[in-house]
Design a protein around this motif. Structure first.
Motif, PDB file in Angstrom:
ATOM      1  N   MET A  49       0.823  -1.202   0.000  1.00 15.42           N
ATOM      2  CA  MET A  49       0.000   0.000   0.000  1.00 15.42           C
ATOM      3  C   MET A  49       0.862   1.258   0.000  1.00 15.42           C
ATOM      4  O   MET A  49       0.539   2.241  -0.667  1.00 15.42           O
ATOM      5  CB  MET A  49      -0.967  -0.013   1.180  1.00 15.42           C
ATOM      6  N   SER A  53       0.684   4.269  -2.869  1.00 22.03           N
ATOM      7  CA  SER A  53       0.537   5.676  -2.493  1.00 22.03           C
ATOM      8  C   SER A  53       1.692   6.507  -3.048  1.00 22.03           C
ATOM      9  O   SER A  53       1.486   7.609  -3.576  1.00 22.03           O
ATOM     10  CB  SER A  53       0.482   5.779  -0.965  1.00 22.03           C
ATOM     11  N   GLU A  68      -3.208   8.705  -0.266  1.00 24.51           N
ATOM     12  CA  GLU A  68      -3.641   7.715   0.729  1.00 24.51           C
ATOM     13  C   GLU A  68      -5.112   7.354   0.523  1.00 24.51           C
ATOM     14  O   GLU A  68      -5.495   6.185   0.608  1.00 24.51           O
ATOM     15  CB  GLU A  68      -3.427   8.247   2.147  1.00 24.51           C
ATOM     16  N   ARG A  69      -5.929   8.348   0.236  1.00 23.08           N
ATOM     17  CA  ARG A  69      -7.361   8.115   0.002  1.00 23.08           C
ATOM     18  C   ARG A  69      -7.575   7.228  -1.221  1.00 23.08           C
ATOM     19  O   ARG A  69      -8.353   6.267  -1.186  1.00 23.08           O
ATOM     20  CB  ARG A  69      -8.081   9.456  -0.170  1.00 23.08           C
ATOM     21  N   LEU A  72      -6.391   3.672  -0.447  1.00 25.84           N
ATOM     22  CA  LEU A  72      -7.353   2.942   0.389  1.00 25.84           C
ATOM     23  C   LEU A  72      -8.584   2.534  -0.421  1.00 25.84           C
ATOM     24  O   LEU A  72      -9.161   1.473  -0.182  1.00 25.84           O
ATOM     25  CB  LEU A  72      -7.736   3.778   1.605  1.00 25.84           C
ATOM     26  N   HIS A  75      -7.541  -0.514  -2.164  1.00 27.98           N
ATOM     27  CA  HIS A  75      -7.435  -1.625  -1.227  1.00 27.98           C
ATOM     28  C   HIS A  75      -8.801  -2.145  -0.773  1.00 27.98           C
ATOM     29  O   HIS A  75      -9.037  -3.349  -0.759  1.00 27.98           O
ATOM     30  CB  HIS A  75      -6.612  -1.189  -0.013  1.00 27.98           C
ATOM     31  N   HIS A  76      -9.710  -1.230  -0.408  1.00 28.71           N
ATOM     32  CA  HIS A  76     -11.008  -1.634   0.144  1.00 28.71           C
ATOM     33  C   HIS A  76     -12.064  -1.919  -0.924  1.00 28.71           C
ATOM     34  O   HIS A  76     -12.849  -2.847  -0.783  1.00 28.71           O
ATOM     35  CB  HIS A  76     -11.537  -0.571   1.114  1.00 28.71           C
TER      36      HIS A  76
END
Length: 111
Positions: A49, A53, A68-69, A72, A75-76
C-alpha cells in the motif's frame, strides 16, 4: 473518430414534429477527444500500500492525503479512478502504471 452520445437534457420539439426527429434533437455529435475517459487502478496481491501511495504522489502529483485516500479505495473497493481526460492521456497514464507494476485500465468516464 466520432461518437454519438445522448444528452440528458429535455428538448421540447416544435408542434407537428415526428418522434424520430424529436429523438435526434437530443443527440449531439462529439469528437473522440471530447468524450471523457478515466484511468482506473485495480487492487492486486503484489504491491504494498505504501508503494501504491508513493506511485500516485510521484506520477499524478497527488498530495499525501489524496494519494492515501486513492490507495485505500483501491485496497477496500478493489479499484479507484485516479485521473480523467481524453483517451490518449489516459492511455499514457495506464502505460506508466504498468511500468510501475500496477494493474490499470482505461474506461469511459461516467457523465
Amino acid at each position: 473518430m466520432f461518437s454519438r452520445l445522448r444528452e440528458t437534457r429535455s428538448v421540447t420539439p416544435p408542434a407537428g414534429t415526428s418522434s424520430s426527429v424529436a429523438e435526434r434533437l437530443d443527440e449531439q455529435t462529439l469528437h473522440a477527444s471530447q468524450v471523457p475517459w478515466s484511468t482506473v487502478i485495480w487492487n492486486d496481491p503484489v504491491n504494498l500500500m505504501s508503494y501504491v501511495s508513493w506511485v500516485f504522489r510521484r506520477h499524478f502529483g497527488m498530495t499525501r492525503e489524496d494519494a492515501e485516500r486513492a490507495m485505500l479505495a483501491v485496497h477496500h473497493d478493489g479499484r479507484a479512478t485516479v485521473a480523467e481526460g481524453n483517451r490518449e492521456a489516459m492511455e499514457r497514464h495506464v502505460e506508466a502504471m504498468h511500468e510501475y507494476g500496477l494493474w490499470a485500465t482505461v474506461e469511459k468516464a461516467p457523465r
